[in-house]
Design an enzyme around this catalytic site. Sequence first.
Site, short mmCIF file in Angstrom:
data_model
loop_
_atom_site.label_atom_id
_atom_site.label_comp_id
_atom_site.label_asym_id
_atom_site.label_seq_id
_atom_site.Cartn_x
_atom_site.Cartn_y
_atom_site.Cartn_z
N ASP A 174 180.98 89.61 -31.09
CA ASP A 174 180.87 88.33 -30.38
C ASP A 174 182.24 87.95 -29.83
OD1 ASP A 174 178.60 85.75 -30.64
OD2 ASP A 174 180.60 85.36 -29.85
N THR A 179 164.78 86.57 -20.87
CA THR A 179 164.16 85.25 -20.72
C THR A 179 162.99 85.26 -19.74
OG1 THR A 179 164.63 83.04 -19.86
CG2 THR A 179 166.02 84.78 -19.03
N ASP A 180 162.09 84.30 -19.91
CA ASP A 180 160.99 84.12 -18.95
C ASP A 180 161.51 83.58 -17.61
OD1 ASP A 180 161.63 81.52 -19.76
OD2 ASP A 180 159.63 81.03 -20.51
N GLU A 181 162.76 83.04 -17.61
CA GLU A 181 163.27 82.43 -16.38
C GLU A 181 163.46 83.43 -15.25
OE1 GLU A 181 166.40 79.55 -16.59
OE2 GLU A 181 165.64 78.71 -18.46
N TYR A 236 172.11 81.63 -13.60
CA TYR A 236 171.82 82.17 -14.94
C TYR A 236 170.66 83.16 -14.88
CZ TYR A 236 169.45 82.46 -19.46
OH TYR A 236 168.80 82.93 -20.58
N SER A 237 169.52 82.71 -14.35
CA SER A 237 168.34 83.59 -14.42
C SER A 237 168.51 84.80 -13.50
CB SER A 237 167.05 82.82 -14.13
OG SER A 237 167.15 82.03 -12.99
N ALA A 238 169.26 84.62 -12.39
CA ALA A 238 169.51 85.78 -11.52
C ALA A 238 170.38 86.81 -12.25
CB ALA A 238 170.18 85.32 -10.22
N LYS A 252 170.55 87.23 -15.57
CA LYS A 252 169.72 87.87 -16.60
C LYS A 252 168.80 88.91 -15.92
CE LYS A 252 169.36 87.15 -20.51
NZ LYS A 252 170.08 87.71 -21.70
N ASN A 277 161.32 79.35 -24.22
CA ASN A 277 162.45 78.57 -24.76
C ASN A 277 162.50 78.59 -26.29
OD1 ASN A 277 162.13 77.52 -22.00
ND2 ASN A 277 163.60 75.95 -22.63
P1 NAD Z 1 173.94 81.01 -27.25
O1 NAD Z 1 174.45 80.47 -25.96
O2 NAD Z 1 173.70 80.10 -28.39
O3 NAD Z 1 174.96 82.13 -27.79
C1 NAD Z 1 175.44 83.17 -26.99
C2 NAD Z 1 176.41 83.98 -27.84
O4 NAD Z 1 176.91 85.07 -27.05
C3 NAD Z 1 177.63 83.17 -28.31
O5 NAD Z 1 177.90 83.44 -29.67
C4 NAD Z 1 178.77 83.71 -27.43
O6 NAD Z 1 180.05 83.64 -28.03
C5 NAD Z 1 178.32 85.15 -27.21
N1 NAD Z 1 178.89 85.75 -25.98
C6 NAD Z 1 178.91 85.21 -24.74
N2 NAD Z 1 179.53 86.07 -23.88
C7 NAD Z 1 179.88 87.17 -24.62
C8 NAD Z 1 180.51 88.39 -24.31
N3 NAD Z 1 180.94 88.67 -23.05
N4 NAD Z 1 180.71 89.30 -25.28
C9 NAD Z 1 180.30 89.03 -26.56
N5 NAD Z 1 179.70 87.88 -26.91
C10 NAD Z 1 179.47 86.95 -25.95
O7 NAD Z 1 172.64 81.89 -26.93
P2 NAD Z 1 171.11 81.74 -27.36
O8 NAD Z 1 170.55 80.51 -26.76
O9 NAD Z 1 170.97 82.01 -28.79
O10 NAD Z 1 170.48 82.97 -26.53
C11 NAD Z 1 170.58 84.30 -27.01
C12 NAD Z 1 169.96 85.25 -26.01
O11 NAD Z 1 168.59 84.91 -25.82
C13 NAD Z 1 170.58 85.21 -24.63
O12 NAD Z 1 170.62 86.53 -24.13
C14 NAD Z 1 169.63 84.37 -23.79
O13 NAD Z 1 169.68 84.73 -22.43
C15 NAD Z 1 168.32 84.72 -24.43
N6 NAD Z 1 167.28 83.67 -24.37
C16 NAD Z 1 167.57 82.41 -24.75
C17 NAD Z 1 166.56 81.44 -24.78
C18 NAD Z 1 166.83 80.02 -25.20
O14 NAD Z 1 165.94 79.18 -25.11
N7 NAD Z 1 168.01 79.69 -25.68
C19 NAD Z 1 165.25 81.80 -24.37
C20 NAD Z 1 165.00 83.12 -23.97
C21 NAD Z 1 166.03 84.05 -23.99
O1 DAU Z 2 163.04 79.69 -20.72
C1 DAU Z 2 164.07 80.27 -21.47
C2 DAU Z 2 165.38 79.59 -21.16
O2 DAU Z 2 165.34 78.30 -21.77
C3 DAU Z 2 166.59 80.36 -21.65
O3 DAU Z 2 166.65 81.59 -20.97
C4 DAU Z 2 167.88 79.57 -21.42
O4 DAU Z 2 168.99 80.26 -21.96
C5 DAU Z 2 167.75 78.23 -22.10
O5 DAU Z 2 168.90 77.44 -21.83
C6 DAU Z 2 166.50 77.50 -21.63
O6 DAU Z 2 166.64 77.06 -20.26
P1 DAU Z 2 166.08 75.61 -19.81
O7 DAU Z 2 166.71 75.26 -18.54
O8 DAU Z 2 164.61 75.57 -19.91
O9 DAU Z 2 166.68 74.75 -21.05
P2 DAU Z 2 167.41 73.33 -21.12
O10 DAU Z 2 167.44 72.95 -22.57
O11 DAU Z 2 168.68 73.31 -20.37
O12 DAU Z 2 166.38 72.38 -20.38
C7 DAU Z 2 165.02 72.26 -20.81
C8 DAU Z 2 164.33 71.30 -19.84
O13 DAU Z 2 164.86 69.98 -20.06
C9 DAU Z 2 164.58 71.62 -18.37
O14 DAU Z 2 163.40 71.33 -17.64
C10 DAU Z 2 165.69 70.66 -17.99
C11 DAU Z 2 165.45 69.45 -18.87
N1 DAU Z 2 166.68 68.71 -19.27
C12 DAU Z 2 167.68 69.43 -19.86
C13 DAU Z 2 168.84 68.79 -20.25
C14 DAU Z 2 169.98 69.58 -20.89
C15 DAU Z 2 166.76 67.34 -19.10
O15 DAU Z 2 165.83 66.70 -18.58
N2 DAU Z 2 167.92 66.71 -19.48
C16 DAU Z 2 168.98 67.38 -20.03
O16 DAU Z 2 170.01 66.76 -20.33
#
Ligand code: NAD
Ligand code: DAU
Length: 343
Positions: free
Chosen positions: A33, A124-126, A150-152, A154, A179
């Site tokens: 990490d 991600t589904d995005e 971000y999604s582009a 991924k 999510n």
């Molecule tokens: P997060 O943002 O909480 O953590 C990301 C971690 O990656 C951090 O510990 C960071 O230090 C590390 N990191 C970032 N850049 C790095 C690099 N260049 N080298 C090594 N480590 C690095 O992430 P999360 O929300 O737990 O998501 C984890 C994975 O799941 C991601 O790939 C994300 O795209 C995917 N994902 C997330 C969600 C969601 O809702 N959060 C949904 C679907 C998929």
């Molecule tokens: O679908 C999977 C994705 O879900 C992951 O790949 C991403 O890493 C993760 O960040 C998440 O993306 P979203 O954009 O869906 O998550 P976020 O929590 O940023 O926002 C969820 C929804 O809530 C979205 O429709 C935007 C809205 N939102 C978000 C924030 C932070 C608000 O209305 N207010 C806010 O302050």
Amino acid sequence: MKILVTGGAGFMGSNFIRYILEKYPEYEIVNLDKLTYAGNLENLRDVEKNPHYTFVKGDIAKAEDVDRAIGEGVDVVINYAAETHVDRSILDPRAFLDTDIYGTYTLLEAVRAGKAGRMVQISTDEVFGMVHDAKEEFAEDTRFDPSSPYSASKAGGDLMCSAYFRTYQTPVIVTHSCNFYGPNQYPEKLIPLFATNLLEGKKIPVYGKGDQFREWIFVSDHCRAIDVILHKGTVGEVYNIGTRQRKSNLEITKSILRQLGQGEDMIEYVTDRPGHDFGYAVNPDKLMRELDWKPEVDFAEGLAQTIDWYKNNEDWWEKIKSGEYRDYFEKNYSRRNELLNLK
Ligand code: NAD
Ligand code: DAU
């Protein structure tokens, strides 16, 4: 089995490491990490002395760091490392390209060279873009149509995975999840941001009208999905991970307000996110049918557990909100509005 988990200090990576060390105490885990703003070793305090766990600070986009973490070789690389927050990608896309595309490529090169037996790409589904209502669902072969940097990024990483499989037969599996929510999620994402703001007596910013919807999976269900994919998944395949538990942002907002005993006057409707995807809906039938997985946690129950965790762990999120996160938001909220031409 020896597993390299990348991004293991983040939200889902740290939950997965704990899950594996508990369920398979004989497995070895190496966590690579970079410790960006989202990486937090406090998430792993309880396992850091486990002799089967090693932490390596390094960047997945640097081959020398990846080699150092792999050492003599690993059976599997699970790539959780990414820049993950859509709003940050809108402000400043560069790091997303470096980690989510170039970092994925660097890991694939290590697998192609035989340093790791196979790779699981956590995506991600995005990447599929958006649906307008929950009757349309993303299938594994739905065309990529990402909306944000971000999604582009991924999608770019995922396309490299399928290209490496087709061209070099590099053994890689790609997952597309809905999510995540649960303990240890960085308080910039919807659920932890709203819960912690309310616990601090601050208002909660709903983008636009709050009618957009997302599909939600609790941490433990996602860990169980990766467990079956890791052990029983077929290389070259893609698996969607979804629960069909779809909620509008406003429904979630009201549930959080109710649980914290606060009223709707705490909502502040703010300018919408540019390019905001309206809805995500994932078809998880392949994973359920072929690998016998199904989600176990009901959204209402998972949300209640999550809010309780934030209530009982103020120390964890206060440190984050009083430091880098606060500085970032103070600096960028005015800059965001300027850059995006928002009011
Ligand atoms: P997060 O943002 O909480 O953590 C990301 C971690 O990656 C951090 O510990 C960071 O230090 C590390 N990191 C970032 N850049 C790095 C690099 N260049 N080298 C090594 N480590 C690095 O992430 P999360 O929300 O737990 O998501 C984890 C994975 O799941 C991601 O790939 C994300 O795209 C995917 N994902 C997330 C969600 C969601 O809702 N959060 C949904 C679907 C998929
Ligand atoms: O679908 C999977 C994705 O879900 C992951 O790949 C991403 O890493 C993760 O960040 C998440 O993306 P979203 O954009 O869906 O998550 P976020 O929590 O940023 O926002 C969820 C929804 O809530 C979205 O429709 C935007 C809205 N939102 C978000 C924030 C932070 C608000 O209305 N207010 C806010 O302050």
